[in-house]
Motif scaffolding. Structure first.
Motif, mmCIF file in Angstrom:
data_model
loop_
_atom_site.group_PDB
_atom_site.id
_atom_site.type_symbol
_atom_site.label_atom_id
_atom_site.label_comp_id
_atom_site.label_asym_id
_atom_site.label_seq_id
_atom_site.Cartn_x
_atom_site.Cartn_y
_atom_site.Cartn_z
ATOM 1 N N ASP A 31 -27.609 30.500 109.051
ATOM 2 C CA ASP A 31 -26.744 29.680 109.908
ATOM 3 C C ASP A 31 -26.146 30.548 111.020
ATOM 4 N N PRO A 32 -26.390 30.213 112.283
ATOM 5 C CA PRO A 32 -25.818 30.997 113.375
ATOM 6 C C PRO A 32 -24.455 30.486 113.829
ATOM 7 N N THR A 33 -23.988 29.407 113.227
ATOM 8 C CA THR A 33 -22.783 28.730 113.700
ATOM 9 C C THR A 33 -21.533 29.295 113.044
ATOM 10 N N SER A 34 -20.378 28.845 113.535
ATOM 11 C CA SER A 34 -19.094 29.268 112.993
ATOM 12 C C SER A 34 -18.040 28.221 113.337
ATOM 13 N N PHE A 35 -16.870 28.336 112.738
ATOM 14 C CA PHE A 35 -15.756 27.453 113.070
ATOM 15 C C PHE A 35 -14.480 28.286 113.151
ATOM 16 N N ASN A 36 -13.507 27.777 113.876
ATOM 17 C CA ASN A 36 -12.202 28.428 113.928
ATOM 18 C C ASN A 36 -11.055 27.435 113.834
ATOM 19 N N ARG A 37 -11.404 26.167 113.607
ATOM 20 C CA ARG A 37 -10.359 25.141 113.499
ATOM 21 C C ARG A 37 -10.563 24.323 112.227
ATOM 22 N N ILE A 38 -9.431 23.999 111.587
ATOM 23 C CA ILE A 38 -9.406 23.097 110.442
ATOM 24 C C ILE A 38 -8.371 22.022 110.739
ATOM 25 N N GLU A 39 -8.718 20.774 110.454
ATOM 26 C CA GLU A 39 -7.761 19.684 110.606
ATOM 27 C C GLU A 39 -7.719 18.880 109.314
ATOM 28 N N ILE A 40 -6.498 18.557 108.866
ATOM 29 C CA ILE A 40 -6.286 17.832 107.613
ATOM 30 C C ILE A 40 -5.407 16.621 107.904
ATOM 31 N N ALA A 41 -5.837 15.439 107.497
ATOM 32 C CA ALA A 41 -5.028 14.236 107.641
ATOM 33 C C ALA A 41 -3.887 14.286 106.631
ATOM 34 N N VAL A 42 -2.652 14.197 107.107
ATOM 35 C CA VAL A 42 -1.475 14.304 106.245
ATOM 36 C C VAL A 42 -0.605 13.058 106.414
ATOM 37 N N PRO A 43 0.288 12.782 105.463
ATOM 38 C CA PRO A 43 1.074 11.549 105.537
ATOM 39 C C PRO A 43 2.364 11.655 106.324
ATOM 40 N N SER A 44 2.785 12.866 106.693
ATOM 41 C CA SER A 44 4.106 13.036 107.302
ATOM 42 C C SER A 44 4.055 14.052 108.432
ATOM 43 N N VAL A 45 4.789 13.779 109.519
ATOM 44 C CA VAL A 45 4.870 14.721 110.629
ATOM 45 C C VAL A 45 5.659 15.963 110.250
ATOM 46 N N THR A 48 -3.754 5.695 116.316
ATOM 47 C CA THR A 48 -3.428 5.274 114.948
ATOM 48 C C THR A 48 -2.018 5.651 114.525
ATOM 49 N N ASN A 49 -1.348 6.486 115.319
ATOM 50 C CA ASN A 49 -0.016 6.997 114.984
ATOM 51 C C ASN A 49 -0.018 7.773 113.677
ATOM 52 N N SER A 50 -1.163 8.365 113.329
ATOM 53 C CA SER A 50 -1.306 9.127 112.090
ATOM 54 C C SER A 50 -1.198 10.619 112.377
ATOM 55 N N PRO A 51 -0.453 11.356 111.547
ATOM 56 C CA PRO A 51 -0.307 12.806 111.774
ATOM 57 C C PRO A 51 -1.497 13.596 111.232
ATOM 58 N N VAL A 102 6.449 3.072 107.776
ATOM 59 C CA VAL A 102 6.774 3.996 106.699
ATOM 60 C C VAL A 102 7.215 5.352 107.242
ATOM 61 N N GLY A 103 8.008 6.045 106.417
ATOM 62 C CA GLY A 103 8.453 7.382 106.780
ATOM 63 C C GLY A 103 9.962 7.484 106.808
ATOM 64 N N ARG A 104 10.438 8.634 107.233
ATOM 65 C CA ARG A 104 11.867 8.910 107.326
ATOM 66 C C ARG A 104 12.449 8.204 108.539
ATOM 67 N N GLN A 105 13.532 7.447 108.342
ATOM 68 C CA GLN A 105 14.168 6.683 109.401
ATOM 69 C C GLN A 105 15.660 7.017 109.454
ATOM 70 N N GLY A 106 16.283 6.729 110.592
ATOM 71 C CA GLY A 106 17.710 6.968 110.732
ATOM 72 C C GLY A 106 18.341 6.005 111.717
ATOM 73 N N ILE A 107 19.527 5.490 111.384
ATOM 74 C CA ILE A 107 20.288 4.591 112.252
ATOM 75 C C ILE A 107 21.698 5.169 112.389
ATOM 76 N N ASP A 108 22.175 5.276 113.633
ATOM 77 C CA ASP A 108 23.484 5.871 113.909
ATOM 78 C C ASP A 108 24.543 4.798 114.137
ATOM 79 N N TRP A 109 25.793 5.150 113.778
ATOM 80 C CA TRP A 109 26.953 4.317 114.110
ATOM 81 C C TRP A 109 28.028 5.210 114.677
ATOM 82 N N ASP A 110 28.554 4.822 115.849
ATOM 83 C CA ASP A 110 29.572 5.625 116.524
ATOM 84 C C ASP A 110 30.988 5.178 116.235
#
Length: 321
Positions: A64-78, A136-139, A276-284
Protein backbone atom coordinates in the motif's frame (compact mmCIF):
# COMPACT_ATOMS: atom_id res chain seq x y z
CA UNK A 1 -18.74 -4.78 -10.96
CA UNK A 2 -22.43 -4.43 -10.16
CA UNK A 3 -24.14 -2.10 -7.67
CA UNK A 4 -27.72 -2.59 -6.52
CA UNK A 5 -29.80 0.03 -4.73
CA UNK A 6 -32.84 -0.56 -2.57
CA UNK A 7 -34.92 2.48 -1.57
CA UNK A 8 -37.54 2.17 1.19
CA UNK A 9 -40.23 4.87 1.51
CA UNK A 10 -41.67 5.45 4.98
CA UNK A 11 -44.69 7.71 4.52
CA UNK A 12 -46.73 9.26 7.30
CA UNK A 13 -50.24 10.67 7.39
CA UNK A 14 -49.23 14.18 6.38
CA UNK A 15 -45.96 13.56 4.60
CA UNK A 16 -44.36 11.32 2.03
CA UNK A 17 -40.97 10.78 0.43
CA UNK A 18 -39.85 11.26 -3.13
CA UNK A 19 -36.59 10.15 -4.73
CA UNK A 20 -34.98 12.85 -6.85
CA UNK A 21 -31.69 11.18 -7.73
CA UNK A 22 -29.03 8.74 -6.56
CA UNK A 23 -25.36 9.65 -6.46
CA UNK A 24 -22.37 7.64 -5.27
CA UNK A 25 -18.62 8.12 -5.30
CA UNK A 26 -15.84 5.57 -5.24
CA UNK A 27 -12.10 5.76 -4.68
CA UNK A 28 -9.08 3.57 -4.03
CA UNK A 29 -9.02 2.79 -0.26
CA UNK A 30 -6.28 4.33 1.85
CA UNK A 31 -5.81 0.99 3.57
CA UNK A 32 -6.60 -1.96 1.32
CA UNK A 33 -7.47 -4.20 4.27
CA UNK A 34 -9.90 -1.70 5.73
CA UNK A 35 -10.02 0.18 9.04
CA UNK A 36 -11.42 -1.53 12.13
CA UNK A 37 -12.95 0.40 15.03
CA UNK A 38 -14.56 -0.41 18.38
CA UNK A 39 -15.55 1.53 21.46
CA UNK A 40 -15.80 0.86 25.19
CA UNK A 41 -17.99 0.98 27.24
CA UNK A 42 -20.95 -0.20 25.14
CA UNK A 43 -23.55 0.90 27.75
CA UNK A 44 -23.59 4.22 29.60
CA UNK A 45 -25.95 6.28 31.79
CA UNK A 46 -28.18 8.75 29.96
CA UNK A 47 -27.08 12.37 30.26
CA UNK A 48 -23.92 11.68 32.26
CA UNK A 49 -20.46 12.52 30.97
CA UNK A 50 -18.60 9.28 30.32
CA UNK A 51 -15.02 8.45 29.44
CA UNK A 52 -14.81 6.39 26.23
CA UNK A 53 -11.95 4.35 24.78
CA UNK A 54 -12.12 4.35 20.99
CA UNK A 55 -9.77 2.00 19.15
CA UNK A 56 -8.79 2.22 15.48
CA UNK A 57 -6.70 -0.39 13.66
CA UNK A 58 -5.84 0.26 10.00
CA UNK A 59 -4.88 -2.82 8.00
CA UNK A 60 -2.32 -1.87 5.36
CA UNK A 61 -1.07 -4.37 2.82
CA UNK A 62 2.68 -4.64 2.29
CA UNK A 63 2.45 -2.78 -1.01
CA UNK A 64 0.00 0.00 0.00
CA UNK A 65 1.55 3.34 -1.03
CA UNK A 66 -1.15 5.40 0.67
CA UNK A 67 -1.35 7.05 4.08
CA UNK A 68 -3.69 9.10 6.26
CA UNK A 69 -3.24 11.92 8.75
CA UNK A 70 -6.83 12.67 9.74
CA UNK A 71 -9.37 10.78 11.84
CA UNK A 72 -12.97 11.88 12.31
CA UNK A 73 -15.40 10.36 14.82
CA UNK A 74 -19.13 11.12 15.02
CA UNK A 75 -19.85 12.13 18.63
CA UNK A 76 -23.07 13.07 20.46
CA UNK A 77 -21.93 16.31 22.11
CA UNK A 78 -20.00 19.44 21.11
CA UNK A 79 -18.40 19.31 24.56
CA UNK A 80 -16.47 16.16 23.57
CA UNK A 81 -12.73 16.42 24.22
CA UNK A 82 -9.79 14.00 24.01
CA UNK A 83 -7.98 13.35 27.27
CA UNK A 84 -5.34 10.98 25.89
CA UNK A 85 -4.34 9.66 22.49
CA UNK A 86 -2.10 6.59 22.28
CA UNK A 87 -0.42 4.95 19.32
CA UNK A 88 0.84 1.43 20.05
CA UNK A 89 0.27 2.13 23.76
CA UNK A 90 2.38 5.31 23.81
CA UNK A 91 0.70 8.57 24.83
CA UNK A 92 1.18 11.33 22.27
CA UNK A 93 1.51 15.06 22.92
CA UNK A 94 -1.32 17.45 22.06
CA UNK A 95 -0.69 20.67 20.13
CA UNK A 96 -3.16 23.50 19.53
CA UNK A 97 -5.25 23.98 16.44
CA UNK A 98 -6.06 27.29 14.76
CA UNK A 99 -9.05 29.63 14.64
CA UNK A 100 -9.85 28.73 11.03
CA UNK A 101 -13.63 28.38 10.99
CA UNK A 102 -13.67 26.04 7.99
CA UNK A 103 -10.98 23.63 9.22
CA UNK A 104 -9.05 24.47 12.41
CA UNK A 105 -6.64 21.57 11.78
CA UNK A 106 -5.78 22.13 8.13
CA UNK A 107 -2.68 24.30 8.72
CA UNK A 108 -1.54 22.38 11.81
CA UNK A 109 1.45 20.10 11.26
CA UNK A 110 1.92 17.45 13.99
CA UNK A 111 5.29 15.67 13.89
CA UNK A 112 6.95 12.63 15.39
CA UNK A 113 9.22 13.19 18.37
CA UNK A 114 12.48 11.52 19.31
CA UNK A 115 12.24 8.67 21.86
CA UNK A 116 12.74 9.57 25.50
CA UNK A 117 16.13 8.78 27.03
CA UNK A 118 16.48 5.05 27.57
CA UNK A 119 13.42 4.23 25.46
CA UNK A 120 13.18 2.79 21.97
CA UNK A 121 9.57 3.86 21.53
CA UNK A 122 8.94 7.10 19.65
CA UNK A 123 5.91 9.31 20.25
CA UNK A 124 4.28 12.04 18.23
CA UNK A 125 1.97 15.03 18.31
CA UNK A 126 -1.74 15.36 17.60
CA UNK A 127 -4.29 18.14 17.38
CA UNK A 128 -8.04 18.02 18.00
CA UNK A 129 -11.16 20.05 17.31
CA UNK A 130 -14.94 19.56 17.22
CA UNK A 131 -16.85 20.70 14.14
CA UNK A 132 -20.61 20.99 13.55
CA UNK A 133 -22.06 19.78 10.27
CA UNK A 134 -24.19 22.71 9.03
CA UNK A 135 -26.60 20.35 7.26
CA UNK A 136 -27.26 17.88 10.08
CA UNK A 137 -26.17 19.96 13.10
CA UNK A 138 -24.22 16.88 14.24
CA UNK A 139 -20.84 17.25 15.99
CA UNK A 140 -17.70 15.49 14.74
CA UNK A 141 -14.47 15.00 16.69
CA UNK A 142 -11.58 15.80 14.32
CA UNK A 143 -8.04 14.56 14.92
CA UNK A 144 -4.88 15.33 12.99
CA UNK A 145 -1.72 13.20 13.22
CA UNK A 146 1.59 12.97 11.39
CA UNK A 147 1.52 10.85 8.25
CA UNK A 148 0.39 7.30 9.18
CA UNK A 149 1.39 4.62 6.68
CA UNK A 150 1.99 0.87 6.45
CA UNK A 151 5.40 1.07 8.15
CA UNK A 152 3.73 2.29 11.33
CA UNK A 153 1.35 -0.67 11.59
CA UNK A 154 3.46 -3.69 10.64
CA UNK A 155 2.65 -5.45 13.94
CA UNK A 156 -1.08 -4.66 13.87
CA UNK A 157 -0.66 -1.65 16.12
CA UNK A 158 -3.73 0.44 16.88
CA UNK A 159 -4.63 4.01 17.76
CA UNK A 160 -6.50 4.53 21.04
CA UNK A 161 -8.49 7.73 21.55
CA UNK A 162 -9.71 8.38 25.11
CA UNK A 163 -12.32 11.12 25.26
CA UNK A 164 -15.25 12.30 27.38
CA UNK A 165 -18.73 12.78 25.92
CA UNK A 166 -22.41 12.61 26.87
CA UNK A 167 -25.30 10.69 25.30
CA UNK A 168 -28.61 12.55 25.11
CA UNK A 169 -30.48 9.90 23.13
CA UNK A 170 -31.06 6.18 23.61
CA UNK A 171 -28.10 5.17 21.47
CA UNK A 172 -25.24 6.56 19.42
CA UNK A 173 -23.14 5.00 16.70
CA UNK A 174 -19.64 6.47 16.93
CA UNK A 175 -18.84 6.02 13.27
CA UNK A 176 -15.34 6.95 12.14
CA UNK A 177 -13.33 7.58 9.01
CA UNK A 178 -9.77 8.33 7.99
CA UNK A 179 -8.43 10.56 5.22
CA UNK A 180 -5.42 12.55 4.14
CA UNK A 181 -5.73 16.33 3.93
CA UNK A 182 -2.70 16.43 1.60
CA UNK A 183 -4.84 14.81 -1.12
CA UNK A 184 -7.11 16.81 -3.39
CA UNK A 185 -10.49 16.85 -1.56
CA UNK A 186 -12.33 17.04 -4.88
CA UNK A 187 -11.11 13.57 -5.89
CA UNK A 188 -10.30 11.93 -2.52
CA UNK A 189 -12.99 10.24 -0.43
CA UNK A 190 -12.58 9.51 3.31
CA UNK A 191 -12.42 5.80 4.10
CA UNK A 192 -15.05 4.75 6.66
CA UNK A 193 -14.11 2.51 9.57
CA UNK A 194 -15.84 -0.83 10.02
CA UNK A 195 -16.99 -2.48 13.25
CA UNK A 196 -14.45 -5.10 14.24
CA UNK A 197 -11.77 -6.34 16.59
CA UNK A 198 -9.54 -3.28 16.70
CA UNK A 199 -7.93 -4.39 19.98
CA UNK A 200 -7.82 -7.55 22.09
CA UNK A 201 -8.25 -5.43 25.22
CA UNK A 202 -12.04 -5.09 24.80
CA UNK A 203 -14.63 -7.41 23.29
CA UNK A 204 -17.26 -5.04 21.96
CA UNK A 205 -16.26 -5.25 18.25
CA UNK A 206 -18.70 -2.40 17.63
CA UNK A 207 -18.96 1.39 17.71
CA UNK A 208 -22.57 1.37 18.95
CA UNK A 209 -23.25 2.67 22.48
CA UNK A 210 -26.67 2.45 24.17
CA UNK A 211 -27.93 3.93 27.41
CA UNK A 212 -28.74 1.86 30.49
CA UNK A 213 -32.04 3.48 31.38
CA UNK A 214 -34.49 5.63 29.44
CA UNK A 215 -36.81 7.74 31.59
CA UNK A 216 -37.76 11.41 31.43
CA UNK A 217 -36.92 13.63 28.48
CA UNK A 218 -35.26 16.08 30.87
CA UNK A 219 -33.43 16.19 34.18
CA UNK A 220 -33.98 18.65 37.03
CA UNK A 221 -32.42 22.02 36.18
CA UNK A 222 -29.19 23.18 37.77
CA UNK A 223 -29.89 26.75 38.96
CA UNK A 224 -26.80 28.96 39.16
CA UNK A 225 -26.36 31.12 41.16
CA UNK A 226 -29.11 30.59 43.69
CA UNK A 227 -29.69 33.03 45.33
CA UNK A 228 -28.82 35.68 42.74
CA UNK A 229 -28.51 39.46 43.14
CA UNK A 230 -29.66 41.57 40.14
CA UNK A 231 -28.36 44.86 41.55
CA UNK A 232 -26.30 45.86 38.53
CA UNK A 233 -22.85 45.31 40.07
CA UNK A 234 -21.93 42.74 37.45
CA UNK A 235 -21.76 39.89 39.98
CA UNK A 236 -24.51 37.25 40.08
CA UNK A 237 -26.92 39.62 38.27
CA UNK A 238 -28.49 36.81 36.23
CA UNK A 239 -29.66 33.35 37.23
CA UNK A 240 -29.40 30.54 34.68
CA UNK A 241 -31.60 27.45 34.53
CA UNK A 242 -29.32 24.76 33.05
CA UNK A 243 -30.84 21.42 32.03
CA UNK A 244 -30.37 18.53 29.63
CA UNK A 245 -32.83 17.34 26.99
CA UNK A 246 -32.85 13.63 26.14
CA UNK A 247 -34.28 11.28 23.51
CA UNK A 248 -35.78 13.95 21.26
CA UNK A 249 -35.73 13.42 17.52
CA UNK A 250 -37.22 16.82 16.67
CA UNK A 251 -37.11 20.32 18.13
CA UNK A 252 -39.42 21.18 21.04
CA UNK A 253 -40.50 24.41 22.71
CA UNK A 254 -39.10 25.12 26.17
CA UNK A 255 -40.27 27.79 28.59
CA UNK A 256 -39.72 28.80 32.20
CA UNK A 257 -42.58 30.49 34.09
CA UNK A 258 -41.66 32.54 37.18
CA UNK A 259 -44.36 32.86 39.85
CA UNK A 260 -44.48 34.66 43.17
CA UNK A 261 -45.52 32.78 46.29
CA UNK A 262 -49.16 33.72 45.76
CA UNK A 263 -49.11 31.78 42.50
CA UNK A 264 -49.23 34.83 40.21
CA UNK A 265 -47.06 34.49 37.11
CA UNK A 266 -44.78 37.48 36.82
CA UNK A 267 -42.79 36.57 33.69
CA UNK A 268 -42.45 33.84 31.11
CA UNK A 269 -39.01 33.01 29.73
CA UNK A 270 -38.70 31.14 26.45
CA UNK A 271 -35.77 29.50 24.74
CA UNK A 272 -37.68 28.89 21.53
CA UNK A 273 -37.41 25.66 19.58
CA UNK A 274 -34.48 23.48 20.63
CA UNK A 275 -33.33 19.86 20.56
CA UNK A 276 -31.30 17.38 22.62
CA UNK A 277 -28.27 18.47 24.61
CA UNK A 278 -27.30 20.96 27.28
CA UNK A 279 -29.62 23.99 27.39
CA UNK A 280 -29.79 27.18 29.44
CA UNK A 281 -32.37 29.93 30.06
CA UNK A 282 -31.47 33.17 31.86
CA UNK A 283 -33.56 35.40 34.12
CA UNK A 284 -32.44 38.91 35.03
CA UNK A 285 -34.88 39.35 37.92
CA UNK A 286 -37.36 41.48 35.97
CA UNK A 287 -41.08 40.95 35.44
CA UNK A 288 -42.98 41.00 32.14
CA UNK A 289 -43.03 44.82 32.21
CA UNK A 290 -39.23 44.98 32.59
CA UNK A 291 -39.25 46.08 36.24
CA UNK A 292 -37.06 44.49 38.90
CA UNK A 293 -39.11 42.31 41.22
CA UNK A 294 -38.83 42.60 45.02
CA UNK A 295 -36.35 40.34 46.85
CA UNK A 296 -37.71 37.06 48.06
CA UNK A 297 -38.45 33.48 47.08
CA UNK A 298 -39.94 32.70 43.68
CA UNK A 299 -41.31 29.53 42.13
CA UNK A 300 -40.13 28.45 38.67
CA UNK A 301 -41.94 26.05 36.36
CA UNK A 302 -39.84 24.53 33.57
CA UNK A 303 -42.07 23.14 30.82
CA UNK A 304 -40.75 21.07 27.92
CA UNK A 305 -43.32 20.02 25.37
CA UNK A 306 -43.40 17.81 22.30
CA UNK A 307 -45.97 15.82 20.39
CA UNK A 308 -44.75 12.52 21.83
CA UNK A 309 -43.59 13.47 25.31
CA UNK A 310 -43.53 16.33 27.77
CA UNK A 311 -41.79 17.16 30.99
CA UNK A 312 -42.40 19.61 33.81
CA UNK A 313 -40.07 20.60 36.63
CA UNK A 314 -40.99 22.86 39.57
CA UNK A 315 -38.74 24.43 42.18
CA UNK A 316 -37.71 27.66 43.85
CA UNK A 317 -35.17 30.40 43.17
CA UNK A 318 -34.10 33.06 45.65
CA UNK A 319 -33.55 36.73 44.73
CA UNK A 320 -31.69 39.11 47.03
CA UNK A 321 -30.15 42.62 46.90
Amino acid sequence: RYIQFRVLFDSQQHSAGVLDFIEFDYDTPLTSGGVLAEIFPPRVPLGEETSFNYFIRPRFASNDPTSFNRIEIAVPSVATRIDTLRVDGQAWVEIAGTDDALDPLLSVNPTRLAPAAGSADSVGQFAQAVAIDPNTNSPTLMIKLPRMAREHFRLDQNIEVIFKSTLFRGSKEFTGEVWNDADDPSVSIPQPAEDGDATPDVATNSVLVVVDDIGSISNAPDITPNPFTPNGDGINDVVTFNFDLFLLLENVNVEVDIHDLSGRRIVQLQSGSTTVGRQGIDWDGRDAAGKLVPPGLYVYRLVIGSDDASSEQVGTVSLAY
